[in-house]
Structures are given as structure tokens and as C-alpha cells.
Enzyme design. Structure first.
Site, PDB file in Angstrom:
ATOM      1  N   HIS A 284      32.684  48.740  54.080  1.00  0.00           N
ATOM      2  CA  HIS A 284      32.020  47.631  53.388  1.00  0.00           C
ATOM      3  C   HIS A 284      31.553  46.522  54.326  1.00  0.00           C
ATOM      4  O   HIS A 284      30.678  45.747  53.961  1.00  0.00           O
ATOM      5  CB  HIS A 284      32.949  47.048  52.311  1.00  0.00           C
TER       6      HIS A 284
ATOM      7  N   HIS B  63      24.814  49.911  46.353  1.00  0.00           N
ATOM      8  CA  HIS B  63      26.113  49.645  46.980  1.00  0.00           C
ATOM      9  C   HIS B  63      26.662  50.926  47.624  1.00  0.00           C
ATOM     10  O   HIS B  63      27.089  50.924  48.783  1.00  0.00           O
ATOM     11  CB  HIS B  63      27.079  49.111  45.916  1.00  0.00           C
TER      12      HIS B  63
ATOM     13  N   HIS C 154      28.032  45.852  53.293  1.00  0.00           N
ATOM     14  CA  HIS C 154      27.560  44.603  52.667  1.00  0.00           C
ATOM     15  C   HIS C 154      26.389  44.009  53.451  1.00  0.00           C
ATOM     16  O   HIS C 154      25.429  43.499  52.863  1.00  0.00           O
ATOM     17  CB  HIS C 154      28.698  43.569  52.609  1.00  0.00           C
TER      18      HIS C 154
ATOM     19  N   LYS D 115      39.498  42.255  39.841  1.00  0.00           N
ATOM     20  CA  LYS D 115      38.556  41.339  40.497  1.00  0.00           C
ATOM     21  C   LYS D 115      37.438  41.026  39.518  1.00  0.00           C
ATOM     22  O   LYS D 115      36.837  41.944  38.948  1.00  0.00           O
ATOM     23  CB  LYS D 115      37.966  41.984  41.751  1.00  0.00           C
TER      24      LYS D 115
ATOM     25  N   ARG E  51      45.252  45.417  50.549  1.00  0.00           N
ATOM     26  CA  ARG E  51      44.070  45.703  49.698  1.00  0.00           C
ATOM     27  C   ARG E  51      42.786  45.710  50.518  1.00  0.00           C
ATOM     28  O   ARG E  51      41.786  46.303  50.103  1.00  0.00           O
ATOM     29  CB  ARG E  51      44.004  44.685  48.546  1.00  0.00           C
TER      30      ARG E  51
ATOM     31  N   ARG F 110      40.774  28.745  28.777  1.00  0.00           N
ATOM     32  CA  ARG F 110      41.834  28.918  29.800  1.00  0.00           C
ATOM     33  C   ARG F 110      42.414  30.326  29.808  1.00  0.00           C
ATOM     34  O   ARG F 110      43.572  30.521  30.159  1.00  0.00           O
ATOM     35  CB  ARG F 110      42.952  27.890  29.624  1.00  0.00           C
TER      36      ARG F 110
ATOM     37  N   GLU G 117      32.307  55.754  46.702  1.00  0.00           N
ATOM     38  CA  GLU G 117      33.634  55.104  46.662  1.00  0.00           C
ATOM     39  C   GLU G 117      34.742  56.158  46.586  1.00  0.00           C
ATOM     40  O   GLU G 117      35.831  55.947  47.122  1.00  0.00           O
ATOM     41  CB  GLU G 117      33.736  54.140  45.473  1.00  0.00           C
TER      42      GLU G 117
ATOM     43  N   GLU H  57      44.684  40.627  47.524  1.00  0.00           N
ATOM     44  CA  GLU H  57      44.007  40.983  48.782  1.00  0.00           C
ATOM     45  C   GLU H  57      44.448  40.089  49.948  1.00  0.00           C
ATOM     46  O   GLU H  57      43.630  39.534  50.688  1.00  0.00           O
ATOM     47  CB  GLU H  57      42.478  40.921  48.619  1.00  0.00           C
TER      48      GLU H  57
ATOM     49  N   LYS I 105      43.783  53.504  44.047  1.00  0.00           N
ATOM     50  CA  LYS I 105      43.488  52.074  43.925  1.00  0.00           C
ATOM     51  C   LYS I 105      44.648  51.338  43.255  1.00  0.00           C
ATOM     52  O   LYS I 105      45.036  50.250  43.697  1.00  0.00           O
ATOM     53  CB  LYS I 105      42.177  51.857  43.161  1.00  0.00           C
TER      54      LYS I 105
ATOM     55  N   ASN J 161      38.109  47.988  51.688  1.00  0.00           N
ATOM     56  CA  ASN J 161      36.795  47.598  52.198  1.00  0.00           C
ATOM     57  C   ASN J 161      36.306  48.513  53.317  1.00  0.00           C
ATOM     58  O   ASN J 161      35.360  48.162  54.034  1.00  0.00           O
ATOM     59  CB  ASN J 161      36.836  46.146  52.693  1.00  0.00           C
TER      60      ASN J 161
END
Ligand code: GLY
Length: 364
Positions: A251, A267, A255, A146, A244, A124, A188, A240, A230, A248
């Protein structure tokens, strides 16, 4: 050494530090900052990074006289799976890892995402720290909490938001990166310049020769400025829900291109083409002037990142992948656009003809 603090408003305030410097992990002082919370350490790393840095990190942690173990996973995106999670978790049980142990994610984005995910669910949740070894992980995935793994149906479909106790960014790791991996991270950083800071964008333009040679003081400045942008965004919108999403930028199309090329594009390469697409859509819709749009394209080219869609991909196929992206909200594809360099916004209201027209322009 530079220090950036990430502060989150939770039921109680929670914050952690991102420490950035040359050879920081190999310094004696580092160990005092890592000592909290742990009665033992487990380094989670991969088969590429372990031979390069596993021994050194283990030796440093060993100076605490606490037990240190290394769990190695195979390098590559295929390790971002539930099978890896189960395999590592069972090794942790065998090693008698408890909630008082500290996991140490030593590697690139895959290691960070998998180790963070395991830390968030093992018993947990147990504490973890990030030691990112790629430029992409240093400026993006190690910061902001993330975590996750892929499913056959798509990338990052299982995951959590779970913040590390600290992020240690050792710039000396950049020396062993391939040119492709280095460019992957630069994409990035260019994104941060476009969405977050016109001065950073100008710095990327004026210092490109030194940056491409990985000049240490330029890299320290770039990584620090990127992490600060960031961290500021994550502080305001950890989960997000709104702001946030500007991270992207590039992206949505990026993606789709990664998926359409079956991850043949890295990427950073896919996001670079995606950023050109987002800039051109911004211009087509009269949000961004033509000269700024061209500066974005020129900067991406200058860093030897691609600006055109690879031959052979069909517009309909790319549009299909965009519609199934997990970030499409209620079936609507959201784009991050810019009004000028440093001024992004998110919008679902883009006529599909504009997106298709832009894709076709990028195929030319
Ligand atoms: N890589 C985007 C984010 O962390 O939100």
C-alpha cells in the site's frame, strides 16, 4: 455458513461475528441475527447497489414488522465526503433515527466507510452492521472497524475506529461484480496470502482457474480465510499501533500510484504494483529469495492484475506522493517487506536509492 469471531479487549470484552455464505441475506434465518438493538432499521446504500439489492434487503427486514427506510447516496468515491455525511445525518434526523435504531451499510467500501463513520458520530454513536457487496469490501473494508471520509487534501483523513455489530458476507453478491471489481478484491486476497499464510498463497496458485471463474466453494474458502487473517490481526491491534500495519503490504507504493494517476488505477491495481515493488525491495535488501519474489510477481500476473507502473509517471512524482502519505510516521516512509511468503515485517530503514531503483525497474 462459516462464522468467524472478532474479539476485542476493551474496558469490557466486545466481539462480533462475520457470517459468510451463499444467499445468507435472503434467508429467513438471517433476520433473527439482525434483530438485536433495533427499534427500526435504516439501510444506507448507493445508486448502483440499491436497484440490485435494496428491495430484497428491505423486504427481509420488513418481516420484523419494524420500520425500514433506505437512504441512497450517489455511487463513487466522491460520496466519501463530509457533505454526504451531513446530508445523510440530516435525513436520519428527519426519519427520527435514535440510538435504538440500527444502520445497515449495504454496498462496497465507500458505503461501508461512510455509513460506519456516520454510525460512530450520529448522536454520539449508534449501532451498525455491514453487508458488503464487493469482494474488496468483503475481505477488507467491512472487517476491522475503520470508517472515514476523504478531504480534498487526501483520502481517509477524517475517520474513526468503530466496530460493527456484525458483518454479513453474502457470496451471491459476487455474481454481479464486473471483472475489474472482482480483480480489485483478489489483489487484497493475494496480499493476505503473502503476509499471512503460505497455504493460502499456494491455494491461490493451484486453484487460479476455478477462482477466476468465481467457483462458489473456492470463493467461500478464499473469503473465509482472508477474513480470518484480518480478524486475527485486528484482534491483536485494533487501532493500528503496530501489527495491523502489516495489512498495508503493497500500500505504500500503491497509495502513491493511486494518487499519481488521479485514481485512474483502481485500489487493487495500484496495490498489485505496490506488492511487486515491496517484494522486489525485499529481494534487493536480501530479505526475500529471488524464487519467492518471482512467485509473487507470477501470481499477480496470473490474476490479470498489473505488475508494472503505467507509462508517463515520473519517479520523483511517485516518491513525492509516498512522502506525503498519511501513514508516513514523522515524515519517514514505512514499508511492509517480507522475509518469506507468510513472514512480513515493517521497516522505515530503506535507503531511498533502493526505492527509486525499484520504481525505475517497475517502469521498464
Ligand atoms: N485495510 C487495512 C486495515 O483495515 O487495516
Amino acid at each position: 455458513m462459516e462464522c468467524i469471531r472478532v474479539t476485542l479487549e476493551k474496558p469490557r470484552k466486545y466481539s462480533y461475528e462475520i457470517l459468510i455464505g451463499e444467499d445468507i441475506v435472503d434467508r429467513k434465518g438471517w433476520i433473527t441475527t439482525v434483530k438485536n438493538h433495533a427499534d427500526r432499521y435504516v439501510i444506507i446504500t448507493d445508486s448502483n447497489v440499491n436497484p440490485l439489492y435494496g428491495k430484497m434487503v428491505r423486504a427481509r427486514l420488513g418481516e420484523t414488522a419494524l420500520p425500514v427506510d433506505i437512504v441512497e447516496i450517489p455511487a463513487g468515491e466522491s460520496s466519501k465526503s463530509l457533505n454526504t455525511v451531513l446530508d445523510v445525518a440530516r435525513q436520519l434526523v428527519r426519519l427520527k433515527v435514535s440510538r435504538k435504531s440500527l444502520l445497515i451499510a449495504l454496498g462496497g467500501g465507500v458505503v461501508g466507510d461512510v455509513a460506519g463513520f456516520i454510525a460512530s458520530i450520529y448522536m454520539r454513536s449508534i449501532p451498525y452492521v455491514q453487508i458488503p457487496t464487493t469482494l474488496l469490501a468483503q475481505v477488507d473494508s467491512s472487517v476491522g472497524g475503520k470508517t472515514g471520509v476523504d478531504l480534498p487534501e487526501g483520502k481517509n483523513l477524517l475517520g474513526t475506529f468503530y466496530q460493527p455489530k456484525a458483518v454479513y458476507i453474502d457470496l451471491s453478491f459476487l455474481k454481479t461484480l464486473s471483472d475489474r471489481d472482482f480483480a480489485n478484491g483478489l489483489a487484497e486476497i493475494i496480499k493476505y496470502g503473502i503476509i499471512g499464510d503460505n497455504n493460502l498463497f499456494e491455494f491461490l496458485e493451484s486453484e487460479s482457474d476455478g477462482i477466476k471463474k468465481r467457483n462458489p466453494s473456492l470463493m467461500k474458502s478464499l473469503v473465509g480465510r482472508s477474513c480470518k487473517i484480518k480478524a486475527d490481526i485486528v484482534e491483536m491491534d485494533e487501532k493500528e499501533l503496530g501489527l495491523r500495519r502489516i495489512l498495508n503490504f503493497g500500500h505504500t507504493l500503491g497509495h502513491a500510484l493511486e494518487a499519481a494517476t488521479d485514481y485512474g488505477l483502481s485500489h487493487g491495481e495500484a496495490v498489485s504494483i505496490g506488492m511487486v515493488g515491496a517484494a522486489k525491495i525485499s529481494h534487493r535488501l536480501d530479505h526475500l529469495d529471488g524464487a519467492s519474489c518471482q512467485r509473487i510477481v507470477d501470481l499477480i500476473k496470473d490474476y490479470h492484475l498489473p505488475t508494472k507502473i503505467p507509462a508517463g509517471l515520473k519517479t520523483a512524482q511517485i516518491m513525492g506522493f509516498m512522502a506525503t502519505d498519511k501513514k508516513a510516521v514523522g515524515g519517514q516512509v514505512h514499508f511492509v517487506l517480507v522475509k518469506k511468503i507468510g513472514a512480513p515485517f515493517v521497516t522505515p530503514d530503506i535507503p531511498s536509492g533502493v526505492v527509486e531503483g525499484t520504481i525505475e525497474e517497475l517502469q521498464g
